[in-house]
Design a protein around this motif. Structure first.
Motif, PDB file in Angstrom:
ATOM      1  N   TRP A 169      27.487   9.510   7.474  1.00 14.24           N
ATOM      2  CA  TRP A 169      27.309   8.345   8.350  1.00 14.24           C
ATOM      3  C   TRP A 169      27.241   7.063   7.514  1.00 14.24           C
ATOM      4  O   TRP A 169      27.906   6.067   7.818  1.00 14.24           O
ATOM      5  CB  TRP A 169      26.011   8.485   9.158  1.00 14.24           C
ATOM      6  N   LEU A 170      26.441   7.102   6.464  1.00 12.75           N
ATOM      7  CA  LEU A 170      26.298   5.924   5.604  1.00 12.75           C
ATOM      8  C   LEU A 170      27.603   5.598   4.890  1.00 12.75           C
ATOM      9  O   LEU A 170      27.994   4.430   4.785  1.00 12.75           O
ATOM     10  CB  LEU A 170      25.199   6.162   4.577  1.00 12.75           C
ATOM     11  N   VAL A 188      21.086   5.584  -1.633  1.00 14.29           N
ATOM     12  CA  VAL A 188      22.405   4.940  -1.708  1.00 14.29           C
ATOM     13  C   VAL A 188      22.267   3.428  -1.833  1.00 14.29           C
ATOM     14  O   VAL A 188      22.958   2.787  -2.642  1.00 14.29           O
ATOM     15  CB  VAL A 188      23.244   5.311  -0.470  1.00 14.29           C
ATOM     16  N   LEU A 189      21.369   2.836  -1.064  1.00 10.26           N
ATOM     17  CA  LEU A 189      21.210   1.385  -1.098  1.00 10.26           C
ATOM     18  C   LEU A 189      20.580   0.919  -2.413  1.00 10.26           C
ATOM     19  O   LEU A 189      20.996  -0.093  -2.988  1.00 10.26           O
ATOM     20  CB  LEU A 189      20.365   0.925   0.088  1.00 10.26           C
ATOM     21  N   ARG A 212      30.623   5.734  -5.030  1.00 16.97           N
ATOM     22  CA  ARG A 212      31.165   7.088  -4.974  1.00 16.97           C
ATOM     23  C   ARG A 212      30.008   8.048  -5.171  1.00 16.97           C
ATOM     24  O   ARG A 212      29.273   7.961  -6.155  1.00 16.97           O
ATOM     25  CB  ARG A 212      32.228   7.301  -6.046  1.00 16.97           C
ATOM     26  N   VAL A 213      29.831   8.995  -4.236  1.00 17.69           N
ATOM     27  CA  VAL A 213      28.646   9.841  -4.216  1.00 17.69           C
ATOM     28  C   VAL A 213      29.047  11.304  -4.110  1.00 17.69           C
ATOM     29  O   VAL A 213      29.995  11.653  -3.398  1.00 17.69           O
ATOM     30  CB  VAL A 213      27.724   9.460  -3.033  1.00 17.69           C
ATOM     31  N   VAL A 214      28.303  12.145  -4.814  1.00 13.03           N
ATOM     32  CA  VAL A 214      28.402  13.601  -4.679  1.00 13.03           C
ATOM     33  C   VAL A 214      27.022  14.127  -4.327  1.00 13.03           C
ATOM     34  O   VAL A 214      26.006  13.638  -4.841  1.00 13.03           O
ATOM     35  CB  VAL A 214      28.909  14.260  -5.971  1.00 13.03           C
ATOM     36  N   THR A 215      26.974  15.123  -3.451  1.00 15.08           N
ATOM     37  CA  THR A 215      25.702  15.739  -3.105  1.00 15.08           C
ATOM     38  C   THR A 215      25.908  17.205  -2.805  1.00 15.08           C
ATOM     39  O   THR A 215      27.020  17.644  -2.510  1.00 15.08           O
ATOM     40  CB  THR A 215      25.066  15.054  -1.886  1.00 15.08           C
TER      41      THR A 215
END
Length: 244
Positions: free
Chosen positions: A93-94, A71-72, A78-81
């Protein structure tokens, strides 16, 4: 970066020991340097058993390391996992700390308690039928449709490098270690520990559920094989196929 932009790195870039060192610096503000704890005596006069206390991380697993590094480094907003739970919890958490919008795709057998933690941290969850293979397919398609960054739970060089910091710490604290046993689901931790162990006289052993021996089968047959989903108490180790 879009999911499309992430895939060439996942497919064509192999991380090295230097990437593990870079990950350690990048993720330092977000992870704990966990201690080694003495485990039970396994046999009379047998070797010492040490346990890496990754349950003390935020999210209670080593997954925080790979999630934070990806992520960093990608500067995602905007994230998908796809996740069995622990990777999704780490990303949640992040996401809450960094103001990232997160969607976690869960397979049918995902632990309800873990899904509840992900939602409580402010992330969205999507449940799919089938196993890990169907989960990953849906996560990739959802990232494509929304323009989000896909952050796999294991099969990406940034995730592998982040997980490798477990091995770096372990070998620094116990340089005489002869064998490291690594729980193996998607394979990110196993790959990362192998990178960290480069140049050290240490044996690395992956441990997978007996009902889904996809790594053992793949090594025997000389190519990656995919096995059906299985039920196991080790819900984080239910991957059906070795990562690339």
């Amino acid at each position: 970066m879009t999911a499309t932009g992430l895939r060439p790195a996942a497919a064509g870039t192999l991380p090295g020991p230097a990437d593990v060192a870079a990950a350690a610096t990048r993720i330092a503000p977000y992870v704990l340097r966990t201690p080694l704890l003495h485990g039970p005596v396994t046999a009379a006069h047998g070797p010492d058993l040490l346990l890496k206390a990754e349950h003390r991380q935020a999210g209670h697993s080593f997954k925080m390391r790979g999630a934070a590094n990806a992520v960093l480094a990608l500067d995602a907003d905007r994230v998908v996992t796809g996740s069995s739970g622990n990777h999704g919890i780490a990303l949640a958490w992040l996401a809450r700390s960094l103001g990232i919008r997160l969607t976690v795709v869960l397979a049918a057998g995902a632990a309800p308690a873990k899904a509840a933690v992900i939602r409580a941290l402010g992330a969205e969850t999507v449940q799919v039928g089938g196993g890990v293979a169907e989960r990953e397919e849906r996560a990739g398609r959802l990232a494509e449709e929304t323009g989000a960054t896909l952050v796999p739970s294991s099969d990406h060089p940034l995730v592998v490098a982040g997980q490798g910091t477990v091995g770096t710490e372990l070998l620094a604290d116990a340089p005489g270690t002869e064998t490291v046993y690594v729980p193996t689901g998607g394979g990110g931790l196993l790959a990362g520990v192998c990178l960290a162990a480069a140049g050290h006289p240490v044996r690395v052993v992956g441990v997978e559920p007996a009902l889904t021996p996809r790594y053992a089968r793949s090594l025997t047959e000389g190519h990656p094989v995919q096995l059906p989903p299985c039920a196991t108490v080790a819900d984080g180790l239910r991957g059906q196929r070795p990562g690339r």
